[in-house]
Design a protein around this motif. Structure first.
Motif, PDB file in Angstrom:
ATOM      1  N   UNK A 138      14.207  -9.965  14.157  1.00 44.73           N
ATOM      2  CA  UNK A 138      12.914  -9.792  14.821  1.00 44.73           C
ATOM      3  C   UNK A 138      12.658  -8.303  15.087  1.00 44.73           C
ATOM      4  N   UNK A 139      13.637  -7.613  15.693  1.00 44.66           N
ATOM      5  CA  UNK A 139      13.472  -6.194  16.006  1.00 44.66           C
ATOM      6  C   UNK A 139      13.305  -5.362  14.738  1.00 44.66           C
ATOM      7  N   UNK A 140      14.040  -5.703  13.682  1.00 49.66           N
ATOM      8  CA  UNK A 140      13.930  -4.976  12.418  1.00 49.66           C
ATOM      9  C   UNK A 140      12.536  -5.169  11.810  1.00 49.66           C
ATOM     10  N   UNK A 141      12.055  -6.408  11.809  1.00 47.61           N
ATOM     11  CA  UNK A 141      10.724  -6.688  11.262  1.00 47.61           C
ATOM     12  C   UNK A 141       9.653  -5.960  12.068  1.00 47.61           C
ATOM     13  N   UNK A 142       9.822  -5.924  13.378  1.00 47.00           N
ATOM     14  CA  UNK A 142       8.867  -5.217  14.229  1.00 47.00           C
ATOM     15  C   UNK A 142       8.877  -3.726  13.907  1.00 47.00           C
ATOM     16  N   UNK A 143      10.070  -3.128  13.794  1.00 50.25           N
ATOM     17  CA  UNK A 143      10.178  -1.693  13.525  1.00 50.25           C
ATOM     18  C   UNK A 143       9.566  -1.343  12.171  1.00 50.25           C
ATOM     19  N   UNK A 144       9.816  -2.170  11.156  1.00 45.54           N
ATOM     20  CA  UNK A 144       9.219  -1.911   9.844  1.00 45.54           C
ATOM     21  C   UNK A 144       7.698  -2.026   9.906  1.00 45.54           C
ATOM     22  N   UNK A 145       7.196  -2.948  10.706  1.00 49.79           N
ATOM     23  CA  UNK A 145       5.744  -3.063  10.893  1.00 49.79           C
ATOM     24  C   UNK A 145       5.165  -1.830  11.560  1.00 49.79           C
ATOM     25  N   UNK A 146       5.887  -1.285  12.525  1.00 49.38           N
ATOM     26  CA  UNK A 146       5.460  -0.058  13.204  1.00 49.38           C
ATOM     27  C   UNK A 146       5.344   1.073  12.185  1.00 49.38           C
ATOM     28  N   UNK A 147       6.364   1.218  11.348  1.00 45.47           N
ATOM     29  CA  UNK A 147       6.340   2.273  10.345  1.00 45.47           C
ATOM     30  C   UNK A 147       5.207   2.073   9.344  1.00 45.47           C
ATOM     31  N   UNK A 148       4.990   0.835   8.907  1.00 44.50           N
ATOM     32  CA  UNK A 148       3.921   0.552   7.945  1.00 44.50           C
ATOM     33  C   UNK A 148       2.551   0.891   8.528  1.00 44.50           C
ATOM     34  N   UNK A 149       2.324   0.511   9.774  1.00 46.83           N
ATOM     35  CA  UNK A 149       1.038   0.805  10.410  1.00 46.83           C
ATOM     36  C   UNK A 149       0.854   2.304  10.609  1.00 46.83           C
ATOM     37  N   UNK A 150       1.928   3.010  10.921  1.00 44.43           N
ATOM     38  CA  UNK A 150       1.842   4.457  11.084  1.00 44.43           C
ATOM     39  C   UNK A 150       1.470   5.113   9.756  1.00 44.43           C
ATOM     40  N   UNK A 151       2.080   4.660   8.660  1.00 45.06           N
ATOM     41  CA  UNK A 151       1.746   5.195   7.344  1.00 45.06           C
ATOM     42  C   UNK A 151       0.288   4.921   6.989  1.00 45.06           C
ATOM     43  N   UNK A 152      -0.186   3.719   7.303  1.00 46.40           N
ATOM     44  CA  UNK A 152      -1.578   3.384   7.019  1.00 46.40           C
ATOM     45  C   UNK A 152      -2.530   4.275   7.824  1.00 46.40           C
ATOM     46  N   UNK A 153      -2.171   4.542   9.073  1.00 47.93           N
ATOM     47  CA  UNK A 153      -3.006   5.406   9.907  1.00 47.93           C
ATOM     48  C   UNK A 153      -3.025   6.831   9.347  1.00 47.93           C
ATOM     49  N   UNK A 154      -1.856   7.328   8.961  1.00 49.32           N
ATOM     50  CA  UNK A 154      -1.792   8.674   8.377  1.00 49.32           C
ATOM     51  C   UNK A 154      -2.565   8.744   7.067  1.00 49.32           C
ATOM     52  N   UNK A 155      -2.491   7.670   6.273  1.00 46.86           N
ATOM     53  CA  UNK A 155      -3.229   7.633   4.997  1.00 46.86           C
ATOM     54  C   UNK A 155      -4.734   7.717   5.265  1.00 46.86           C
ATOM     55  N   UNK A 156      -5.222   6.931   6.215  1.00 48.97           N
ATOM     56  CA  UNK A 156      -6.659   6.937   6.488  1.00 48.97           C
ATOM     57  C   UNK A 156      -7.107   8.267   7.094  1.00 48.97           C
ATOM     58  N   UNK A 157      -6.273   8.888   7.952  1.00 45.43           N
ATOM     59  CA  UNK A 157      -6.622  10.190   8.518  1.00 45.43           C
ATOM     60  C   UNK A 157      -6.657  11.264   7.428  1.00 45.43           C
ATOM     61  N   UNK A 158      -5.704  11.184   6.496  1.00 46.30           N
ATOM     62  CA  UNK A 158      -5.678  12.143   5.387  1.00 46.30           C
ATOM     63  C   UNK A 158      -6.917  11.984   4.507  1.00 46.30           C
ATOM     64  N   UNK A 159      -7.275  10.742   4.221  1.00 46.56           N
ATOM     65  CA  UNK A 159      -8.457  10.478   3.398  1.00 46.56           C
ATOM     66  C   UNK A 159      -9.711  10.986   4.095  1.00 46.56           C
ATOM     67  N   UNK A 160      -9.818  10.755   5.408  1.00 41.09           N
ATOM     68  CA  UNK A 160     -10.989  11.205   6.153  1.00 41.09           C
ATOM     69  C   UNK A 160     -11.088  12.721   6.191  1.00 41.09           C
ATOM     70  N   UNK A 161      -9.950  13.389   6.116  1.00 39.44           N
ATOM     71  CA  UNK A 161      -9.944  14.859   6.121  1.00 39.44           C
ATOM     72  C   UNK A 161     -10.045  15.425   4.712  1.00 39.44           C
ATOM     73  N   UNK A 162     -10.254  14.552   3.715  1.00 38.31           N
ATOM     74  CA  UNK A 162     -10.398  15.003   2.338  1.00 38.31           C
ATOM     75  C   UNK A 162      -9.070  15.347   1.663  1.00 38.31           C
TER      76      UNK A 162
END
Length: 168
Positions: A138-162
């Motif tokens: 459970x904790x491992x799945x949660x941690x991997x989800x945290x990392x995945x969401x962080x990457x998605x957020x960074x991807x969208x911020x990078x795209x928005x900044x061109x």
């Protein structure tokens, strides 16, 4: 990264917003919590021996139970981690379901929230080759989800900044 999606003050602000019925952010916060914890809870239920369809039904029923019974109103930052609170609540819920003769059908009479569940079983099959306990899984799945969401957020911020290409 952990503060972005579930550890530290950010997670408690989302939990508290989800429990504030007067907040305009309550529904969005509930949705974030459901999305963040759906797979870790699914993996925990599967690890306890339930079949994929039963696990999906139980996870859906658990979320319905949490919402209907206002379970989140019992949570407190002073009592410990939110993940631990959810695991304990899930354990109680599963015990209650074992005692019942008929399982609740997925989504019966509840507001529907569309979650990506199609790859849950293949993901679970890949992750259970290790000797992890249910809680560790459970904790491992949660941690991997945290990392995945962080990457998605960074991807969208990078795209928005061109700088989407640079990120990729």
């Amino acid at each position: 990264v952990l503060m972005l999606l579930g550890a530290g003050p950010f997670s408690w602000s989302i939990v508290l917003a989800a429990t504030d019925d007067a907040s305009p952010f309550a529904r969005d916060s509930l949705e974030k919590l459901c999305r963040a914890y759906w797979y870790p809870i699914y993996a925990l239920v599967r690890h306890r021996g339930y079949s994929p369809p039963d696990a999906e039904d139980l996870v859906q029923g658990f979320f319905a139970h949490v919402l209907e019974k206002a379970v989140l109103h019992q949570v407190s930052q002073e009592k410990g981690r939110f993940r631990t609170f959810l695991r304990v609540c899930l354990g109680h819920y599963l015990s209650q379901q074992v005692e019942r003769s008929q399982a609740q059908r997925r989504g019966a009479g509840c507001a529907h929230l569309s979650l990506e569940t199609s790859n849950a079983e293949s993901r679970y099959a890949r992750e259970t080759g290790t000797a992890l306990s249910s809680e560790q899984l459970f904790d491992r799945a949660w941690a991997l989800g945290v990392l995945q969401q962080a990457l998605e957020k960074l991807r969208s911020e990078s795209a928005a900044a061109g700088r989407g290409e640079l990120f990729d």
